[in-house]
Design an enzyme around this catalytic site. Sequence first.
Site, mmCIF file in Angstrom:
data_model
loop_
_atom_site.group_PDB
_atom_site.id
_atom_site.type_symbol
_atom_site.label_atom_id
_atom_site.label_comp_id
_atom_site.label_asym_id
_atom_site.label_seq_id
_atom_site.Cartn_x
_atom_site.Cartn_y
_atom_site.Cartn_z
ATOM 1 N N HIS A 131 0.965 -1.029 -0.049
ATOM 2 C CA HIS A 131 -0.098 -0.071 -0.138
ATOM 3 C C HIS A 131 0.910 1.321 -0.021
ATOM 4 C CE1 HIS A 131 -2.768 2.875 1.664
ATOM 5 N NE2 HIS A 131 -3.507 2.086 1.382
ATOM 6 N N ASP A 207 3.275 -4.112 8.159
ATOM 7 C CA ASP A 207 1.982 -3.414 8.106
ATOM 8 C C ASP A 207 0.707 -4.326 8.251
ATOM 9 O OD1 ASP A 207 -0.394 -2.158 7.021
ATOM 10 O OD2 ASP A 207 0.521 -1.508 5.120
ATOM 11 N N GLN A 210 -4.563 -4.709 7.126
ATOM 12 C CA GLN A 210 -5.557 -5.844 6.555
ATOM 13 C C GLN A 210 -5.383 -7.220 7.414
ATOM 14 O OE1 GLN A 210 -7.799 -4.976 4.756
ATOM 15 N NE2 GLN A 210 -7.062 -2.866 3.833
ATOM 16 N N LYS A 233 -10.523 -0.402 10.393
ATOM 17 C CA LYS A 233 -10.635 -1.771 9.895
ATOM 18 C C LYS A 233 -11.269 -2.616 10.545
ATOM 19 C CE LYS A 233 -7.278 0.008 6.341
ATOM 20 N NZ LYS A 233 -8.132 0.342 5.317
ATOM 21 N N CYS A 375 -4.803 2.009 -3.766
ATOM 22 C CA CYS A 375 -3.498 2.734 -2.881
ATOM 23 C C CYS A 375 -2.391 1.838 -3.328
ATOM 24 C CB CYS A 375 -3.726 3.395 -1.612
ATOM 25 S SG CYS A 375 -4.948 4.465 -1.422
HETATM 26 N N1 C6P Z 1 -6.313 0.544 2.810
HETATM 27 C C1 C6P Z 1 -7.958 0.295 1.368
HETATM 28 O O1 C6P Z 1 -9.105 0.425 0.887
HETATM 29 P P1 C6P Z 1 -5.048 3.894 7.126
HETATM 30 O O2 C6P Z 1 -5.724 4.834 5.904
HETATM 31 O O3 C6P Z 1 -3.831 4.665 7.647
HETATM 32 O O4 C6P Z 1 -5.958 3.779 8.087
HETATM 33 O O5 C6P Z 1 -4.483 2.718 6.468
HETATM 34 C C2 C6P Z 1 -3.409 2.737 5.269
HETATM 35 C C3 C6P Z 1 -3.265 1.268 4.958
HETATM 36 C C4 C6P Z 1 -2.048 0.715 5.190
HETATM 37 N N2 C6P Z 1 -1.705 -0.550 4.693
HETATM 38 C C5 C6P Z 1 -2.557 -1.474 4.086
HETATM 39 C C6 C6P Z 1 -2.278 -2.754 3.699
HETATM 40 C C7 C6P Z 1 -3.813 -0.723 3.848
HETATM 41 O O6 C6P Z 1 -4.921 -1.450 3.261
HETATM 42 C C8 C6P Z 1 -4.398 0.531 4.411
HETATM 43 C C9 C6P Z 1 -5.659 1.094 4.168
HETATM 44 C C10 C6P Z 1 -7.787 0.912 2.482
HETATM 45 O O7 C6P Z 1 -7.456 -0.739 1.011
HETATM 46 C C11 C6P Z 1 -7.906 2.524 2.408
HETATM 47 S S1 C6P Z 1 -6.845 3.009 1.125
#
Ligand code: C6P
Length: 419
Positions: A131, A207, A210, A233, A375
């Site tokens: 991401h 990370d 997910q 999430k 992203c």
């Molecule tokens: N992915 C998706 O629709 P934040 O925005 O900081 O809460 O999470 C960022 C992020 C970082 N790593 C991974 C693997 C992610 O999936 C995400 C967020 C969402 O896939 C929103 S772009």
Amino acid sequence: MNRGASATIATEREVRADFPILRERTSRGKPLTYLDSAATSQKPQVVIDALDRYYREYNANIHRGVYEIAARATDAFEEARAKVARFLNAAEPAEIIWTRNTTEAINLVAWSWGGANLHAGDVILISELEHHSNLVPWQLLAERTGAQLRFIPVDERGELMLGNLDRLLEGCALVAITHVSNTLGTILPIAEIVARAHAAGAIVLVDGAQAAPHLAVDVRALDLDFYALSAHKMLGPTGIGILYGKRALLEAMPPFLSGGDMIRSVSYERSTFNELPWKFEAGTSNIADAIAFGTAIDYLEAYGMGNVRSHERALLAYAYERLAPLEERGLAIYGPHDVDRSSGVISMNFADIHAHDLASILDTEGVCIRAGHHCTMPLMGRLDVAATARASFYIYNDRNDVDALVAGLEKAATIFRIS
Ligand code: C6P
């Protein structure tokens, strides 16, 4: 939902009843089929109530006031931290730093650990699946320090190619890698990657944005150095997340943001800093959302992370079965296509229908999915697509949601005259 309940059909209904938004209808009068939990999950009533209760009953700043509601707020805030620590099996709550989200947690490590430890020529190893939140901070860190960015490649099916990992790890100071791909749902072999990275002398940031919502994560069993996640999430509110870090690493790191609450003493000339975890928590924290995240963790623990996984595996298996006839008509599914290696994500394209058109047609039926690059723009290049349409599941989804997805895809096939 009762504590210890297992994911039977009856419990599925009970779980859905806990999420008030699922009773809503769209402006076209369609029931809401929410298949975008990888973007953000829905919130159970107990989480909404926890937010409401804080503001109604004991809204006060923490770590400061001596009066009763301030002490209650401080206790609830720190208890939520302890819940996160237990959920991840961290050694102690002090290893849990509140952040706004995964993105901020990764930036914290890039600025603080990276700024102090990386030098020109050092290698940061990431994967081609990442991401943007686990790519851009390292690009900027490399620019600041002269460190070099290296990538674990993925093939054209989106599979991580680990054959050359040991060579890629040579001279590597830090590995930053996702636990589960947000675009493909692939569960990566994190234990193996961490062991090989440690053997090569690198530290590892994972990370978990997910993964933490879907898998039981044990940061000590996996021997993780840093783990980042977002509450929104995993049934919690937006605006709150955490960074887990091993105490020794966090102790040695300089502060990230500075100001109130993160100090021990301040004079006009210099300051000394608070102990962990508060050294990294400058300014008034997101108190209500941290407390409500603790409630979300209670909910997930009552449901059972093993049940989350088995529920999603069953739904994925059903979805693969229902989608199979459409694959013969030009539906392409990206990623492992294997319930054992996938979290609850199905990323797809249907013949030559643009992913956004597909998502718009599904929207007319009340089916919410995400379309775009998710992203992960560089990964789209590897898969040789501009975008994908992504459906993602969570504990409140059931077979009816899969059926609604399939019906929406069939509607798209009719509109686009796909035979
Ligand atoms: N992915 C998706 O629709 P934040 O925005 O900081 O809460 O999470 C960022 C992020 C970082 N790593 C991974 C693997 C992610 O999936 C995400 C967020 C969402 O896939 C929103 S772009």
